[in-house]
Design a protein around this motif. Structure first.
Motif, PDB file in Angstrom:
ATOM      1  N   GLY A 216      37.501  23.195 -20.135  1.00 52.49           N
ATOM      2  CA  GLY A 216      37.193  23.118 -21.341  1.00 52.49           C
ATOM      3  C   GLY A 216      37.606  21.847 -22.281  1.00 52.49           C
ATOM      4  O   GLY A 216      37.903  21.033 -21.913  1.00 52.49           O
ATOM      5  N   ILE A 217      37.233  22.040 -23.580  1.00 54.10           N
ATOM      6  CA  ILE A 217      37.530  20.882 -24.533  1.00 54.10           C
ATOM      7  C   ILE A 217      38.126  21.397 -25.710  1.00 54.10           C
ATOM      8  O   ILE A 217      37.845  22.295 -26.353  1.00 54.10           O
ATOM      9  N   LEU A 218      39.304  20.676 -26.025  1.00 54.16           N
ATOM     10  CA  LEU A 218      40.364  21.210 -27.083  1.00 54.16           C
ATOM     11  C   LEU A 218      39.923  19.903 -28.112  1.00 54.16           C
ATOM     12  O   LEU A 218      40.051  18.919 -27.724  1.00 54.16           O
ATOM     13  N   GLY A 219      39.703  20.489 -29.397  1.00 51.32           N
ATOM     14  CA  GLY A 219      39.105  19.549 -30.363  1.00 51.32           C
ATOM     15  C   GLY A 219      39.922  20.154 -31.651  1.00 51.32           C
ATOM     16  O   GLY A 219      40.336  21.025 -31.926  1.00 51.32           O
ATOM     17  N   ASP A 223      40.566  18.203 -40.930  1.00 51.51           N
ATOM     18  CA  ASP A 223      41.432  19.081 -41.661  1.00 51.51           C
ATOM     19  C   ASP A 223      42.321  19.496 -40.952  1.00 51.51           C
ATOM     20  O   ASP A 223      43.406  20.070 -41.327  1.00 51.51           O
ATOM     21  N   GLY A 224      42.605  19.078 -39.501  1.00 49.60           N
ATOM     22  CA  GLY A 224      43.556  19.772 -38.734  1.00 49.60           C
ATOM     23  C   GLY A 224      43.360  21.016 -37.993  1.00 49.60           C
ATOM     24  O   GLY A 224      44.181  21.620 -37.477  1.00 49.60           O
ATOM     25  N   ARG A 225      42.169  21.468 -38.055  1.00 51.78           N
ATOM     26  CA  ARG A 225      41.949  22.865 -37.589  1.00 51.78           C
ATOM     27  C   ARG A 225      41.240  22.628 -36.064  1.00 51.78           C
ATOM     28  O   ARG A 225      40.689  21.704 -35.427  1.00 51.78           O
ATOM     29  N   VAL A 226      42.133  23.548 -35.247  1.00 54.88           N
ATOM     30  CA  VAL A 226      42.196  23.444 -33.973  1.00 54.88           C
ATOM     31  C   VAL A 226      40.978  24.404 -33.444  1.00 54.88           C
ATOM     32  O   VAL A 226      41.018  25.537 -33.804  1.00 54.88           O
ATOM     33  N   SER A 227      40.141  24.054 -32.121  1.00 51.30           N
ATOM     34  CA  SER A 227      39.420  25.094 -31.547  1.00 51.30           C
ATOM     35  C   SER A 227      39.133  24.645 -30.094  1.00 51.30           C
ATOM     36  O   SER A 227      39.484  23.584 -29.869  1.00 51.30           O
ATOM     37  N   TRP A 228      38.811  25.408 -29.331  1.00 54.15           N
ATOM     38  CA  TRP A 228      38.533  25.418 -27.825  1.00 54.15           C
ATOM     39  C   TRP A 228      37.296  25.894 -27.556  1.00 54.15           C
ATOM     40  O   TRP A 228      36.684  26.909 -27.733  1.00 54.15           O
ATOM     41  N   PRO A 282      30.097  35.344 -27.718  1.00 54.81           N
ATOM     42  CA  PRO A 282      28.936  35.171 -27.183  1.00 54.81           C
ATOM     43  C   PRO A 282      28.676  33.716 -26.213  1.00 54.81           C
ATOM     44  O   PRO A 282      29.229  32.799 -26.928  1.00 54.81           O
ATOM     45  N   ALA A 283      28.145  33.698 -25.197  1.00 51.70           N
ATOM     46  CA  ALA A 283      27.897  32.458 -24.533  1.00 51.70           C
ATOM     47  C   ALA A 283      26.738  31.716 -24.869  1.00 51.70           C
ATOM     48  O   ALA A 283      25.676  32.304 -25.314  1.00 51.70           O
ATOM     49  N   LEU A 292      25.938  25.575 -16.422  1.00 47.76           N
ATOM     50  CA  LEU A 292      27.188  25.537 -17.303  1.00 47.76           C
ATOM     51  C   LEU A 292      26.821  26.345 -18.537  1.00 47.76           C
ATOM     52  O   LEU A 292      25.865  26.429 -19.276  1.00 47.76           O
ATOM     53  N   LEU A 293      28.039  27.134 -18.942  1.00 41.57           N
ATOM     54  CA  LEU A 293      28.092  28.036 -19.943  1.00 41.57           C
ATOM     55  C   LEU A 293      29.194  27.717 -20.815  1.00 41.57           C
ATOM     56  O   LEU A 293      30.194  26.998 -20.613  1.00 41.57           O
ATOM     57  N   ALA A 294      29.058  27.909 -22.061  1.00 34.67           N
ATOM     58  CA  ALA A 294      30.175  27.657 -23.228  1.00 34.67           C
ATOM     59  C   ALA A 294      30.402  28.721 -24.044  1.00 34.67           C
ATOM     60  O   ALA A 294      29.238  29.325 -24.490  1.00 34.67           O
ATOM     61  N   ALA A 295      31.578  28.738 -24.688  1.00 36.95           N
ATOM     62  CA  ALA A 295      31.884  29.388 -25.916  1.00 36.95           C
ATOM     63  C   ALA A 295      32.947  28.919 -26.989  1.00 36.95           C
ATOM     64  O   ALA A 295      33.813  28.261 -26.189  1.00 36.95           O
ATOM     65  N   LEU A 296      32.802  29.116 -28.312  1.00 40.20           N
ATOM     66  CA  LEU A 296      33.620  28.483 -28.988  1.00 40.20           C
ATOM     67  C   LEU A 296      34.697  29.270 -29.603  1.00 40.20           C
ATOM     68  O   LEU A 296      34.237  30.441 -29.920  1.00 40.20           O
ATOM     69  N   PHE A 297      35.898  29.059 -29.348  1.00 40.77           N
ATOM     70  CA  PHE A 297      37.022  29.857 -29.891  1.00 40.77           C
ATOM     71  C   PHE A 297      37.878  29.248 -30.727  1.00 40.77           C
ATOM     72  O   PHE A 297      38.394  27.917 -30.349  1.00 40.77           O
TER      73      PHE A 297
END
Length: 325
Positions: A216-219, A223-228, A282-283, A292-297
């Motif tokens: 995955g991608i860690l971003g 403002d310093g908010r992290v999501s995956w 949801p993907a 390829l599938l993705a989902a943002l957490f």
């Protein structure tokens, strides 16, 4: 252009002997850019010559994360600590834009002093100097040249520099490529996948890292908010569903994962050492091929080190733009 496995903001340096031109740039360049403006070539050269050891130390810190991962330490907590403790990374210069026609030293001579500096190089020229710039470009001394008489030069300059800022850096790509398997890397090389991921990352974050375990991608945003952004190959959905069932999730939830309707953040939680209830999101498909599938957490604040304040905070502390002698 391939999708960058590692991206972050960096400084843009402008060197010109006309104060009014630099002052104009200070007003019109994007406010989210970290801009440094220089009047004197030697001052600019001296500052940029200090950077190669800092680039090397930063690359070493990234390489150490890979080595610790190979020894069994999850990458995600390491990356979060790196972001919280290496604020100076934003000050490293990605692109320099030098005027060619200066009285004490022309722009090519100034660029020639930067033998160990590896950033992007742009030369600004007058109409009479364009043949010099063409020759320098053909010899690989510069990456781009722009004639000062170009219509709407400010917007053209912004477009050129922004394109250079989004280009992957070779050293970073080599480091983080080693965290991916060959099949994972192949998925990211699919053109439609790369284009969609580039759009997603640029709209959500100012900085990101692609890793393979978990995939995955860690971003982090300004403002310093992290999501995956969890990535899952279509072929890996069955294994993820089995993991969900082994952790006590309902059969209906596992069926949704198998069908590609949802993804679960179990691997993210394991990497962070968390034991909270798993989240189903949801993907969506990435690219046109359906492979390829993705989902943002969102990554909970408890998992983010306290020093992770964000690029906007760092930039604000630098104060207003000013021209340096």
């Amino acid at each position: 252009m391939s999708f960058p496995l590692f991206h972050r903001p960096g400084a843009i340096v402008f060197l010109d002997d006309e104060p009014s031109y630099l002052e104009m740039l200070a007003m019109v360049l994007p406010r989210q850019w970290n801009v440094r403006l220089y009047l004197r070539p030697q001052t600019c050269i001296n500052d940029l010559q200090q950077e190669p050891p800092l680039w090397e130390a930063d690359a070493w810190a990234q390489q150490q994360m890979i080595e610790q991962w190979r020894a069994g330490t999850p990458l995600i907590p390491q990356i979060l600590r790196y972001w919280s403790t290496h604020g100076e990374r934003f000050g490293l210069t990605r692109v320099c834009v030098f005027d060619y026609a200066m009285p004490s030293m022309d722009g090519l001579q100034a660029l020639g002093e930067l033998t160990d500096w590896q950033g992007g190089r742009v030369l600004l020229t007058g109409q009479a100097d364009e043949h010099v710039a063409v020759s320098a470009f053909n010899r690989g001394l510069i990456d781009q040249f722009i004639a000062k008489q170009t219509p709407d030069i400010s917007q053209h300059l912004i477009t050129v520099v922004q394109r250079m800022l989004t280009q992957p850096q070779v050293r970073h790509s080599q480091i983080w490529r080693s965290a991916l398997t060959q099949p994972q890397h192949a998925l990211l090389q699919v053109p439609s996948v790369g284009r969609q991921l580039a759009s997603l990352t640029s709209s959500h974050w100012v900085e990101h890292v692609v890793i393979g375990q978990p995939f995955g991608i860690l971003g982090v945003d300004a403002d310093g908010r992290v999501s995956w952004l969890q990535l899952e190959s279509a072929a890996g959905l069955a294994e993820l569903a089995e993991l969900a069932e082994s952790q006590g999730m309902k059969t209906s939830a596992a069926d949704d994962i198998r069908a590609g309707r949802t993804l679960v953040d179990l691997e993210l939680q394991q990497a962070l050492g968390q034991s909270t209830p798993p989240r189903l999101v949801p993907a969506f498909s990435v690219g046109h091929e359906g492979t390829l599938l993705a989902a943002l957490f969102p990554v909970e604040l408890a998992a983010s080190p306290p020093g992770l304040t964000g690029y906007s905070h760092w930039l604000k502390k630098r104060g207003p733009r000013s021209v340096q002698d």
